[in-house]
Design an enzyme around this catalytic site. Structure first.
Site, PDB file in Angstrom:
ATOM      1  N   ASN A 144       1.083  -1.197  -0.039  1.00  0.00           N
ATOM      2  CA  ASN A 144      -0.481   0.325   0.097  1.00  0.00           C
ATOM      3  C   ASN A 144       0.781   1.310   0.080  1.00  0.00           C
ATOM      4  O   ASN A 144       0.316   2.654   0.279  1.00  0.00           O
ATOM      5  CB  ASN A 144      -0.681   0.304   1.098  1.00  0.00           C
ATOM      6  CG  ASN A 144      -0.493   0.065   2.193  1.00  0.00           C
ATOM      7  OD1 ASN A 144       0.714  -0.399   2.761  1.00  0.00           O
ATOM      8  ND2 ASN A 144      -1.594  -0.735   3.291  1.00  0.00           N
ATOM      9  N   ARG A 282       3.335   7.228  11.535  1.00  0.00           N
ATOM     10  CA  ARG A 282       2.863   6.768  12.729  1.00  0.00           C
ATOM     11  C   ARG A 282       2.664   8.239  13.630  1.00  0.00           C
ATOM     12  O   ARG A 282       3.371   8.910  13.486  1.00  0.00           O
ATOM     13  CB  ARG A 282       3.668   6.017  13.335  1.00  0.00           C
ATOM     14  CG  ARG A 282       4.066   4.606  12.623  1.00  0.00           C
ATOM     15  CD  ARG A 282       2.483   3.691  12.417  1.00  0.00           C
ATOM     16  NE  ARG A 282       2.741   2.742  12.150  1.00  0.00           N
ATOM     17  CZ  ARG A 282       2.144   2.244  10.935  1.00  0.00           C
ATOM     18  NH1 ARG A 282       0.839   3.038   9.983  1.00  0.00           N
ATOM     19  NH2 ARG A 282       2.258   1.448  10.123  1.00  0.00           N
ATOM     20  N   GLN A 311      -5.151   3.237  18.321  1.00  0.00           N
ATOM     21  CA  GLN A 311      -5.966   3.235  17.347  1.00  0.00           C
ATOM     22  C   GLN A 311      -6.701   2.312  17.688  1.00  0.00           C
ATOM     23  O   GLN A 311      -6.095   1.503  18.290  1.00  0.00           O
ATOM     24  CB  GLN A 311      -5.377   3.039  15.896  1.00  0.00           C
ATOM     25  CG  GLN A 311      -4.845   4.352  15.841  1.00  0.00           C
ATOM     26  CD  GLN A 311      -3.971   3.831  13.900  1.00  0.00           C
ATOM     27  OE1 GLN A 311      -3.734   5.531  13.261  1.00  0.00           O
ATOM     28  NE2 GLN A 311      -3.754   3.312  12.681  1.00  0.00           N
ATOM     29  N   HIS A 330      -7.401   5.878   9.727  1.00  0.00           N
ATOM     30  CA  HIS A 330      -6.103   5.206   9.749  1.00  0.00           C
ATOM     31  C   HIS A 330      -6.777   4.207   7.806  1.00  0.00           C
ATOM     32  O   HIS A 330      -6.965   2.792   8.188  1.00  0.00           O
ATOM     33  CB  HIS A 330      -5.949   4.210  10.253  1.00  0.00           C
ATOM     34  CG  HIS A 330      -4.035   3.757   9.916  1.00  0.00           C
ATOM     35  ND1 HIS A 330      -3.301   3.687  10.585  1.00  0.00           N
ATOM     36  CD2 HIS A 330      -3.934   3.716   8.648  1.00  0.00           C
ATOM     37  CE1 HIS A 330      -1.863   3.313  10.276  1.00  0.00           C
ATOM     38  NE2 HIS A 330      -2.402   3.441   9.310  1.00  0.00           N
TER      39      HIS A 330
HETATM   40  P1  NDP Z   1      10.257   1.194   3.386  1.00  0.00           P
HETATM   41  O1  NDP Z   1      11.070   0.348   4.171  1.00  0.00           O
HETATM   42  O2  NDP Z   1      10.076   1.545   1.682  1.00  0.00           O
HETATM   43  O3  NDP Z   1      10.808   3.324   3.800  1.00  0.00           O
HETATM   44  C1  NDP Z   1      11.301   3.818   4.871  1.00  0.00           C
HETATM   45  C2  NDP Z   1      12.731   4.287   5.004  1.00  0.00           C
HETATM   46  O4  NDP Z   1      12.692   5.000   6.073  1.00  0.00           O
HETATM   47  C3  NDP Z   1      13.425   3.828   4.068  1.00  0.00           C
HETATM   48  O5  NDP Z   1      14.015   4.793   3.461  1.00  0.00           O
HETATM   49  C4  NDP Z   1      14.299   4.441   6.032  1.00  0.00           C
HETATM   50  O6  NDP Z   1      15.539   4.655   5.288  1.00  0.00           O
HETATM   51  C5  NDP Z   1      13.443   5.498   6.158  1.00  0.00           C
HETATM   52  N1  NDP Z   1      14.103   5.485   8.004  1.00  0.00           N
HETATM   53  C6  NDP Z   1      14.388   4.972   9.052  1.00  0.00           C
HETATM   54  N2  NDP Z   1      14.494   5.756   9.925  1.00  0.00           N
HETATM   55  C7  NDP Z   1      15.044   6.805   9.590  1.00  0.00           C
HETATM   56  C8  NDP Z   1      15.254   7.658  10.316  1.00  0.00           C
HETATM   57  N3  NDP Z   1      15.770   7.925  11.382  1.00  0.00           N
HETATM   58  N4  NDP Z   1      14.835   9.370   9.528  1.00  0.00           N
HETATM   59  C9  NDP Z   1      15.059   8.996   8.214  1.00  0.00           C
HETATM   60  N5  NDP Z   1      15.009   8.002   7.427  1.00  0.00           N
HETATM   61  C10 NDP Z   1      14.556   7.124   8.216  1.00  0.00           C
HETATM   62  O7  NDP Z   1       8.609   1.517   4.174  1.00  0.00           O
HETATM   63  P2  NDP Z   1       7.386   2.498   3.432  1.00  0.00           P
HETATM   64  O8  NDP Z   1       8.360   3.781   2.661  1.00  0.00           O
HETATM   65  O9  NDP Z   1       6.531   1.752   2.425  1.00  0.00           O
HETATM   66  O10 NDP Z   1       6.760   2.885   4.309  1.00  0.00           O
HETATM   67  C11 NDP Z   1       7.099   4.189   5.764  1.00  0.00           C
HETATM   68  C12 NDP Z   1       6.366   4.294   6.564  1.00  0.00           C
HETATM   69  O11 NDP Z   1       4.791   4.448   6.396  1.00  0.00           O
HETATM   70  C13 NDP Z   1       5.974   2.979   7.060  1.00  0.00           C
HETATM   71  O12 NDP Z   1       6.772   2.291   8.207  1.00  0.00           O
HETATM   72  C14 NDP Z   1       4.542   2.782   8.064  1.00  0.00           C
HETATM   73  O13 NDP Z   1       4.786   3.401   9.213  1.00  0.00           O
HETATM   74  C15 NDP Z   1       4.150   4.056   7.477  1.00  0.00           C
HETATM   75  N6  NDP Z   1       3.214   3.263   6.691  1.00  0.00           N
HETATM   76  C16 NDP Z   1       1.681   4.153   6.832  1.00  0.00           C
HETATM   77  C17 NDP Z   1       0.686   3.811   5.975  1.00  0.00           C
HETATM   78  C18 NDP Z   1      -0.454   4.205   6.033  1.00  0.00           C
HETATM   79  O14 NDP Z   1      -1.817   3.032   5.415  1.00  0.00           O
HETATM   80  N7  NDP Z   1      -0.923   5.242   6.504  1.00  0.00           N
HETATM   81  C19 NDP Z   1       0.556   2.386   4.741  1.00  0.00           C
HETATM   82  C20 NDP Z   1       2.258   2.494   4.609  1.00  0.00           C
HETATM   83  C21 NDP Z   1       2.842   2.409   5.207  1.00  0.00           C
HETATM   84  P3  NDP Z   1      16.870   3.490   4.997  1.00  0.00           P
HETATM   85  O15 NDP Z   1      15.840   2.263   4.499  1.00  0.00           O
HETATM   86  O16 NDP Z   1      17.186   3.965   4.417  1.00  0.00           O
HETATM   87  O17 NDP Z   1      17.538   2.950   6.770  1.00  0.00           O
END
Ligand code: NDP
Length: 383
Positions: A144, A282, A311, A330
């Site tokens: 998603n 989140r 939630q 959400h």
């Molecule tokens: P990804 O794993 O593709 O991306 C997460 C990114 O966050 C990675 O690039 C990671 O960096 C980066 N990251 C982690 N820690 C840090 C930090 N301290 N500072 C800066 N960047 C950081 O996940 P998605 O993009 O698919 O999803 C992201 C989040 O969105 C999920 O974890 C979830 O919490 C939320 N989400 C919400 C939804 C909703 O319905 N509202 C649905 C789906 C997701 P790197 O890997 O480069 O270390």
């Protein structure tokens, strides 16, 4: 095996699909394939994420001799979830309606082997406890991400253009144009930054580029130079460095110890006066009351997103009534389009788990007593 599945409540009026089909997608951006279960027992586009939808799993699980328990009752010691957990082998939960798998609950679930998130974001699972108990944690990576990216772009436009109050004027029978436009701007030319440029963050940047905005990002790993050049991205080494130059900030990082409480009074006060903050990642990445204070003082011109803590949000949660917000429950990752993908991905993970074959690396968060796969890349734990 016993599979305990926690899903959100059924709709208040019976489901009836308003469209006949879903577009067929070739795959995810970057080449990851869509879920590949052996088959599915549901109609894509139907409501699968609520209790009666059962993620389309019942026939498959019962044919394999497994037991499926589906409930929306998830909070408190007298919940169905707590009661059924004692002999569950697999727990399936969703970020939209999270069954919080705390350390205490892990201790009361001696047979638990797999905690499966039918979506993305496994912060409702205590990952340290999962590691300690040798439980595998998996989620349906990418299912998603684009759904959320679309919601982020919608939310940014919504806030900056002042859509919700203008729409309310129409519903109320009014026509005061000045009231509607007193807080309305163009996004064009603004500086927009994302905290994290993973699957969602990068998709947001790609979707915003045609709006002729200046794009910024911060992340733990830098994007390839070719992507930075293509989208004209400015990289910042931290959120603290990025947010003072942005008109709009969107948060797209997982919740883990590094990101929890990141947007506190100090960081929000370092933003431009009248900046917009959009958080579909989140809720606990921002300080709940600092956001309210920011909106009330005018430091923030708007806040939007769809993630709350806890939630479901209680009726008196201050974000329901704070000024200048465009919050939804959400939902951004639970469109009917997304449901078809996360239901299929859940089945794919279960098929691997029952067959004893490896779960796709990109679906893994914790495995073998440590962060693994996507978890090892994107998450951190306390220990
Ligand atoms: P990804 O794993 O593709 O991306 C997460 C990114 O966050 C990675 O690039 C990671 O960096 C980066 N990251 C982690 N820690 C840090 C930090 N301290 N500072 C800066 N960047 C950081 O996940 P998605 O993009 O698919 O999803 C992201 C989040 O969105 C999920 O974890 C979830 O919490 C939320 N989400 C919400 C939804 C909703 O319905 N509202 C649905 C789906 C997701 P790197 O890997 O480069 O270390």
């Amino acid at each position: 095996m016993k599979v305990l599945c926690v899903l959100y409540d059924d709709p208040s009026v019976p489901f009836s699909a308003v469209r006949d089909d879903l577009p067929s997608l070739p795959g995810y951006p970057g080449g990851q394939t869509l879920p590949t279960p052996s088959s599915v027992d549901f109609t894509p586009g139907h409501l699968l994420g609520s209790v009666s939808g059962e993620l389309g799993l019942r026939r498959f699980l019962e044919a394999g001799g497994h037991t499926l328990v589906v409930t929306s009752s998830k909070d408190g010691a007298d919940s169905v979830f707590d009661r059924e957990l004692a002999d569950a082998d697999v727990v399936i939960s969703q970020p939209f309606w999270p069954a919080y798998l705390t350390a205490g609950r892990f201790a009361r679930a001696p047979r638990l082997k797999l905690a499966l998130t039918a979506g993305i974001g496994s912060d409702h699972v205590d990952l340290d406890a999962a590691i300690a108990h040798g439980v595998t944690v998996a989620e349906v990576t990418y299912c998603n991400s684009i759904s959320v990216a679309e919601h982020v772009v919608m939310s940014i436009l919504n806030l900056v253009r002042n859509f919700v109050p203008a729409h309310q004027i129409v519903r109320d029978g009014g026509w005061n144009i000045a009231d509607a436009v007193s807080r309305s701007y163009d996004v064009e030319g603004m500086h927009v930054g994302t905290v994290a440029a993973g699957r969602i963050g990068l998709a947001v940047l790609r979707r915003l580029a045609p709006f002729d905005v200046h794009l910024h990002y911060t992340d733990r790993h830098r994007l390839p130079a070719a992507v930075e050049e293509e989208l004209g991205l400015t990289f910042h080494t931290s959120a603290a460095e990025m947010v003072p130059v942005c008109d709009v900030v969107t948060v797209n990082a997982p919740l883990h110890p590094e990101t929890e409480g990141l947007f506190d009074d100090a960081l929000i006060s370092s933003m431009k006066r009248g900046a917009y903050l959009v958080n579909t990642a989140r809720a606990r990445i921002v300080d709940r009351d600092a956001v309210v204070r920011g909106l009330e003082s005018g430091q923030l011109a708007g806040y939007a997103g769809d993630v709350w803590y806890p939630q479901p949000a209680p009726a008196d949660h201050p974000w329901r009534t704070m000024p200048h917000h465009a919050m939804t429950p959400h939902i951004s990752g639970s469109s009917l389009s997304a449901q078809a993908r996360y239901a299929a991905g859940t089945r794919e993970i279960l098929e691997s788990f029952f067959a004893g074959t490896p779960i796709r690396e990109e679906y893994l968060i914790v495995d073998g007593g440590k962060l693994a796969g996507t978890g090892a890349h994107s998450y951190a734990v306390k220990s």
